[in-house]
Design a protein around this motif. Sequence first.
Motif, PDB file in Angstrom:
ATOM      1  N   UNK A 193       0.745  -0.912  -0.021  1.00  0.00           N
ATOM      2  CA  UNK A 193      -0.182  -0.533  -0.220  1.00  0.00           C
ATOM      3  C   UNK A 193       1.313   1.148   0.011  1.00  0.00           C
ATOM      4  N   UNK A 194       0.448   1.674   1.364  1.00  0.00           N
ATOM      5  CA  UNK A 194       0.966   3.433   1.113  1.00  0.00           C
ATOM      6  C   UNK A 194       1.222   4.074   2.114  1.00  0.00           C
ATOM      7  N   UNK A 195       2.626   4.876   1.870  1.00  0.00           N
ATOM      8  CA  UNK A 195       3.168   5.285   3.316  1.00  0.00           C
ATOM      9  C   UNK A 195       3.343   6.182   3.503  1.00  0.00           C
ATOM     10  N   UNK A 196       2.719   7.121   4.530  1.00  0.00           N
ATOM     11  CA  UNK A 196       2.639   8.146   4.869  1.00  0.00           C
ATOM     12  C   UNK A 196       3.320   8.701   5.988  1.00  0.00           C
ATOM     13  N   UNK A 197       3.835  10.066   5.436  1.00  0.00           N
ATOM     14  CA  UNK A 197       4.775  11.053   6.816  1.00  0.00           C
ATOM     15  C   UNK A 197       3.861  11.715   7.704  1.00  0.00           C
ATOM     16  N   UNK A 198       3.423  11.836   8.602  1.00  0.00           N
ATOM     17  CA  UNK A 198       3.082  12.922   9.188  1.00  0.00           C
ATOM     18  C   UNK A 198       3.206  13.465  10.286  1.00  0.00           C
ATOM     19  N   UNK A 199       3.430  15.249   9.855  1.00  0.00           N
ATOM     20  CA  UNK A 199       4.190  16.086  10.739  1.00  0.00           C
ATOM     21  C   UNK A 199       2.982  16.722  11.293  1.00  0.00           C
ATOM     22  N   UNK A 200       3.467  16.546  12.909  1.00  0.00           N
ATOM     23  CA  UNK A 200       2.980  17.077  13.526  1.00  0.00           C
ATOM     24  C   UNK A 200       3.635  18.382  14.355  1.00  0.00           C
ATOM     25  N   UNK A 201       2.555  19.870  13.923  1.00  0.00           N
ATOM     26  CA  UNK A 201       2.769  21.435  15.019  1.00  0.00           C
ATOM     27  C   UNK A 201       2.278  21.444  16.234  1.00  0.00           C
ATOM     28  N   UNK A 202       2.479  21.305  17.314  1.00  0.00           N
ATOM     29  CA  UNK A 202       2.201  22.030  18.235  1.00  0.00           C
ATOM     30  C   UNK A 202       2.367  23.589  18.836  1.00  0.00           C
TER      31      UNK A 202
END
Length: 379
Positions: A193-202
């Motif tokens: 399937x697909x690989x996702x990069x999640x960037x979190x900004x707090x």
Amino acid sequence: MLDIADELARWAEEGREFAVATVVAVGGSAPRGPGAALAVDSGGTVIGSVSGGCVEGAVYDLCVQALEDGGTVVERFGYSDEDAFAVGLTCGGVLDVMVTPVDARSPAREAVRSALSGAASGGPTALARVVRGPAGLLGRALSVRVDGSYEGSCGTGSPELDRAVAAEARAMLDAGRTGTFDLAEDGTHCPGGLTFLVESSLPPPRMIVFGAIDFAAALVRAGKFLGYHVTVCDARPVFATRARFPEADDVVVDWPHRYLRRTETDGRTVLCVLTHDAKFDVPLLTQALRLPVAFVGAMGSRRTHADRDRKLREAGLREAELARLRSPIGLDLGARTPEETALSIAAEIVAARRGGTGVPLTGSATPIHRDGGRRAEAA
């Protein structure tokens, strides 16, 4: 890319076209973790970094190429045994870098602009992007808010996948994490399937400095440099003034323990107690050591610490709670001046939050670049 959101949001508002190179995976000794970014606008202006200098020239060229042809690519950079001077990470690490244009042709443009705007305004925001999959889907993005609503699409035409990605990204945002996950195109956690990069900004983590003394002024500057929202609190109005702490985000006149009881803290909050006065320290630390914060440190001589420890035990603190207290605060740097002392305190905070030892790297076998598992707590 959210680590340079302030500048990129301004570029977007000005209508500039730009390309962004983002670290999507690392291996070995790599200087920057996933989410680190470098951007180039159509005029050749560059901001950010993906490697601390090792491969920036080659990445710059890829950004320029992306602006010309509108394509998104993922390139791997690593050390070459045959030619140590070739483009690569001579420190021995490996970086996978995705380069994608953000221009009128980009299908992810609005999602990226939304995430940049949210991060630049200080709101909790996550950006999820396809970093492995069919070429036509690379760089597709969703901008996810803390309530789970989102903008954008994975580009597969599957609303179920979009919702699944948004749910995963929201969970990572709640935890303040930046990293990757895999989903099949039906939204399930199946292989492939697909690989996702999640960037979190707090919002920036908080540093609360108790005690409006000269050492506090230097620590405020160090805290701001490290990216904290810094508050100074002291019960004495003659000392807790904006004139004495112009660089602090907040200056509060209140009894420290009373302010700590009513203010908001979380698992990223750093508490630095510089009052070294029992009438302030004991009630404050009794409360602070029972909070789920990242760091609690207190200034004072070893004699002061021993007396404070006795009084905290009398106040009912348990061994596990007392073990959380870092006192005397700071690493042994031989510090004398307020600025040197602030540096020693800041160094201990970084070491505590990143899992460092505080020993010199010269002659040690400890990793120079630790894994990014705790990186999202930063700053």
